[in-house]
Structures are given as C-alpha cells and as structure tokens.
Design a protein around this motif. Structure first.
Motif, PDB file in Angstrom:
ATOM      1  N   CYS A  12      76.075  79.052 150.356  1.00 55.51           N
ATOM      2  CA  CYS A  12      76.282  79.571 149.042  1.00 55.51           C
ATOM      3  C   CYS A  12      75.618  80.800 148.707  1.00 55.51           C
ATOM      4  O   CYS A  12      74.951  81.385 149.600  1.00 55.51           O
ATOM      5  N   ASN A  15      71.856  81.358 149.403  1.00 57.46           N
ATOM      6  CA  ASN A  15      71.584  81.516 151.105  1.00 57.46           C
ATOM      7  C   ASN A  15      71.842  82.813 151.265  1.00 57.46           C
ATOM      8  O   ASN A  15      70.949  83.623 152.243  1.00 57.46           O
ATOM      9  N   VAL A 167      71.986  69.319 146.543  1.00 56.70           N
ATOM     10  CA  VAL A 167      71.337  70.570 146.269  1.00 56.70           C
ATOM     11  C   VAL A 167      69.899  70.095 145.484  1.00 56.70           C
ATOM     12  O   VAL A 167      68.802  70.661 146.056  1.00 56.70           O
TER      13      VAL A 167
HETATM   14 FE1  F3S Z   1      73.765  76.252 148.817  1.00 59.13          FE
HETATM   15 FE2  F3S Z   1      74.833  74.720 150.640  1.00 59.13          FE
HETATM   16 FE3  F3S Z   1      72.230  74.873 149.913  1.00 59.13          FE
HETATM   17  S1  F3S Z   1      75.763  75.216 148.868  1.00 59.13           S
HETATM   18  S2  F3S Z   1      72.230  75.468 147.973  1.00 59.13           S
HETATM   19  S3  F3S Z   1      73.256  76.451 150.966  1.00 59.13           S
HETATM   20  S4  F3S Z   1      73.451  72.988 150.260  1.00 59.13           S
END
Ligand code: F3S
Ligand code: SAH
Ligand code: SF4
Length: 442
Positions: A12, A15, A167
């Motif tokens: 997401c 990151n 999460v």
């Molecule tokens: Fe985002 Fe995936 Fe971590 S959606 S918060 S990178 S588990």
C-alpha cells in the motif's frame, strides 16, 4: 566509488512513503538508486503480507536475486516491510542468501544493520516494536523529488483488529503525528512545487481520536485546506465507523478537498460484518453514504470488498451485491478472502468451496464493471478541471493529470502545464482512464 542500491516496493501507500524514507537514508550513506538488481551492491524489497499472494510474491522475487548473489557474493540482500515484520528471523532461516531483515518500525536501524553485514558479514534481523514517543521521534527524512502530488503520513498503525486482517499485527498500535509537524511538512512540500497532498494512514479517520490535546481530523483538514499554494487535498483510507458528521461536512465546506472518498465496506451482510469485527452495519454504512451525497452531490465513492469470508452464504453475498447496486461505486477493489496467520478469522470454520467463492467473485466483478463503466461514461463530453501531473506515457506531446474523482486524463498539451489546473474536455472513456482535449488554460 558510490555504491548502488535497488529498491522494490510492494503493497500500500504506506510502503511507498516508507520506501521514500529508506531511499533518503541510503542516499545519506552515499548510495545512489539504480533501476535493476544486476548493477546493485544492495538489493532491498519493501514487502506486503495483506494476502497470501502478496506474501508468496516476496519469496518468488528473492529467488530472482540468488543467481546474482552466486556470481557476486558481496551483494547485500535485505527485506523490510510487513512480511519482514511478520516472519522475522524465520526469513533468514528460510532464505540462506538473505543478509538482513528489518521490520516496519525499524527503518532507522538500516544503517547499523548494513554496517554489520558490510564489515563483519554478520546477518541481521530487527523487528522490535517501538512505543509512541520513540516512533514519533523517528520520522526520518524522505527523498526530495519533483512531483505535483505527494503522500503525507498523518497516522500509522491500526487498533481495529478486523478479524481477517494482518495489518494491526505487522504495523503495531495507532499513533498520530502532531498537527504542527504535518502542517509544516505540507508547507515545505508546497514550497518544493507540490500542488496536491494525500493524507495517509491505515485509518485516517481515527487521527487523534485518543488525544484531546491536538486537533481532530476534520480540524486538520481545515488547517491544510488553508495553506496557500496547495490546490488539492485527499485522504486515505477511511474506516466507516469513524466517519463522523463533522468529517462528512468537510466535503461540503472545504474547497480544496477532492470530491472522492475511498470507503471500504468489505461486506453487505450484517452477520459477516459482525464476524469481521467491523463495528458497523450495512444500514449505518448506507446512512453515512447518503449524508456524504447530501453534503456533496457530486461525490464519487470507491471501496474494498472481500468475497468468501469464512462461512459466507449466498444470502450474505447477495447482501453485498445489493449494497454495491445501491451505492453505485465509481470503482471497487475486490478481494478473495485469504486466511492470515495470527488473525481471528483464520480459525473460523469455512464450509464454502473455492469454486463457489470464485464464482461469486466473478459475479461481483461483472456487476461492478458495469456500474463503473456507466459512471465514467457520464464524463464523456464534459469539460472538467484537471490538475496536470506530468508527461503522459501515451505518446509524444501528451501530458496527464487527474480529475477531482481521481480519474487519469491523458491529453495533448505542453509540459508548461505541469502543476496547473486546466479545463479539459473528455473525448474518450476507457476502462481505467480518459482521453481529453485542452479546453482552456486556467
Ligand atoms: Fe500495507 Fe500490505 Fe503492510 S497493505 S500495511 S504493505 S500488509
Ligand atoms: N486500513 C484499510 C485497509 C487496509 S488493507 C481499511 O481498513 O480500509 C486493504 C484491503 O485489503 C482491505 O480493505 C480489505 O478489503 C483487504 N484485505 C485485508 N485483509 C484481507 C484478507 N485477509 N483477505 C482478503 N482481503 C483482505
Ligand atoms: Fe485492517 Fe481493519 Fe485496520 Fe483496515 S481497519 S487495517 S482492514 S484491521
């Protein structure tokens, strides 16, 4: 000679921001970024574990670096982000050629971990969670980049523990940044040429909910709306249970706030919503959507939906389809439920077959694609304000920008328009973007 790093980011927007911080740290250590692992001295993956597929991708990708490391044993390979947080030391055991693992709270530890590997060939793993104050003091610098739009983190972590979701386990508890730090950051971005910011958090609506000493999220939006030179403001992601009347009203009162909200509903069945621990019913959700449309009739919504949650029946699924028809989302991200380690849902009984789930998923997708096509078609022949972001990949002499609804528009135009809002007439509507022609410069 300057050392080179190659950094790949999954998952997401959190990151994406974390990777900007990683890149800034490495630049400070004398590294420069390269576009391929072949020429790098350091390879880092910033990972996501939200679904099984995302997690498996990490191991697949690491495999690609093995032959490079076989040829060049000095190559350092590291993994950060949510898979690193979840797996910790286990990753070092599983992947013999991996040198370091750093969790979501430990980006700042990267320089020391790297030094250990470089000087002593000592493999390292750091996944300690830190408390609020430590984390707030550890907001490292990000890369400076020429860009019209940027993300700005306002909160991190999640306390909601939706029963399917990893999460909260990999990002830790919620913390909110101080409003003065956020406003200062937006001002400095605007001074660098940024014209649109997206305020970011796993659940932005709970910004400062547990802290009366600083402003609320709607007040923060108002402060940022008042910053000279900023043209647009967005935020993501919103949890329906924390979408207050005050926040809904912002869509009617703040001129820079874009008329789009991403509001995941996950399921239209109250029974499933309860099992998911979402904290609202379908009626609560629809009531908030109605109020959003009342204060801002032009608003468009997008959402996330999970199909195939343990025990989801045809009746439950039908309720999801009904909700999709009622709200009429401009777009939806649809996911097949994926059991995640440590989560409550992973232990729930599930009697639905994979085929049933896939068929429901396909039905939902068909319905949503039809609705999306109808909504985006209404833009045809309209003249819409577009904030121009950069040169388009569609061809020579073209630029691209987005409408208030976050829709990409490609059109013929000079790069002088970058950073400006211009009126564009929409001439073609594709599935994921529009084509237009410049109507007039603002
Ligand atoms: Fe985002 Fe995936 Fe971590 S959606 S918060 S990178 S588990
Ligand atoms: N904080 C955001 C979502 C983060 S995860 C929110 O609450 O809206 C992004 C999306 O992934 C979620 O909205 C959900 O639809 C999906 N998701 C999360 N865990 C999942 C799982 N175990 N299986 C399938 N989809 C999942
Ligand atoms: Fe996951 Fe729920 Fe938190 Fe979103 S609100 S990150 S879906 S636990």
């Amino acid at each position: 000679m300057k050392k080179a790093f190659y950094l790949e980011t999954f998952g997401c927007q959190m990151n994406v921001v974390d990777s900007e911080q990683i890149a800034a740290l490495l630049t400070g250590l004398g590294y420069h970024q390269v576009g391929s692992a072949e020429n790098a001295d350091l390879v880092l993956l910033n990972t996501c574990s939200v679904r099984d597929k995302a997690e498996r991708k990490v191991y697949g990708h690491l495999g690609r670096f093995k032959p490079i490391k076989d040829k060049r044993p000095d190559l350092i390979i590291g993994v950060g982000g949510c898979v690193a947080q979840q797996e910790g030391e286990k990753m070092l055991e599983k992947v013999s050629y991996l040198d370091l693992v750093f969790g979501t709270h430990n980006i700042h530890r990267l320089p020391e971990l790297l030094q250990e590997v470089e000087q002593n060939r000592q493999r390292g793993c750091e996944t300690t969670f830190h408390d609020r104050d430590t984390r707030l003091n550890l907001f490292p610098e990000r890369t400076v980049q020429e860009s019209v739009t940027r993300f700005v983190t306002v909160m991190q972590g999640c306390d909601n523990f939706c029963s399917y979701c990893i999460v909260p386990h990999v990002r830790g508890r919620e913390i909110s940044r101080s409003s003065s730090d956020i406003v200062a950051e937006v001002k400095s971005l605007v001074a660098q040429g940024v014209r649109e910011v997206t305020l970011l958090g796993q659940n932005v609506n709970s910004y400062n909910l547990k802290n009366d000493e600083d402003v609320s999220f709607p007040q923060l939006l108002e402060l940022i709306n008042g910053i000279d030179g900023l043209q647009r403001l967005r935020f993501a992601t919103s949890h329906p249970k924390d979408l207050t009347a005050e926040l809904i009203n912002c869509f009617g009162s703040l001129d820079k706030l874009c008329k789009h909200i991403h509001l995941p509903f996950q399921s239209g069945s109250d029974r499933i919503l309860k099992l998911m621990n979402r904290g609202y019913t379908a009626a609560d959700y629809l009531d908030k959507v109605a109020r959003l449309k009342l204060v801002c009739p032009e608003i468009r919504l997008t959402t996330d939906i999970i199909v195939g949650f343990p025990g989801e029946t045809e009746t439950d699924f039908q309720a999801t389809l009904d909700l999709v028809e009622q709200v009429r989302y401009a777009d939806a991200f649809t996911f097949l439920y994926s059991p995640r380690i440590e989560t409550a849902a992973a232990k729930m009984a599930d009697d639905q077959s994979a085929l049933q789930k896939q068929q429901r998923f396909d039905r939902l997708l068909d319905l949503q694609q039809q609705i999306s096509a109808e909504i985006w078609e209404t833009d045809s022949d309209q003249v819409l304000p577009v904030l121009v972001e950069g040169e388009s990949r569609q061809g020579e002499g073209q630029v691209f920008g987005r409408t208030t609804w976050n829709r990409i528009v490609n059109f013929q135009g000079s790069t002088d328009l970058i950073g400006k809002t211009v009126a564009v007439k929409i001439t073609k509507v594709f599935r994921n973007s529009h084509v237009g022609e410049l109507a007039e410069a603002e």
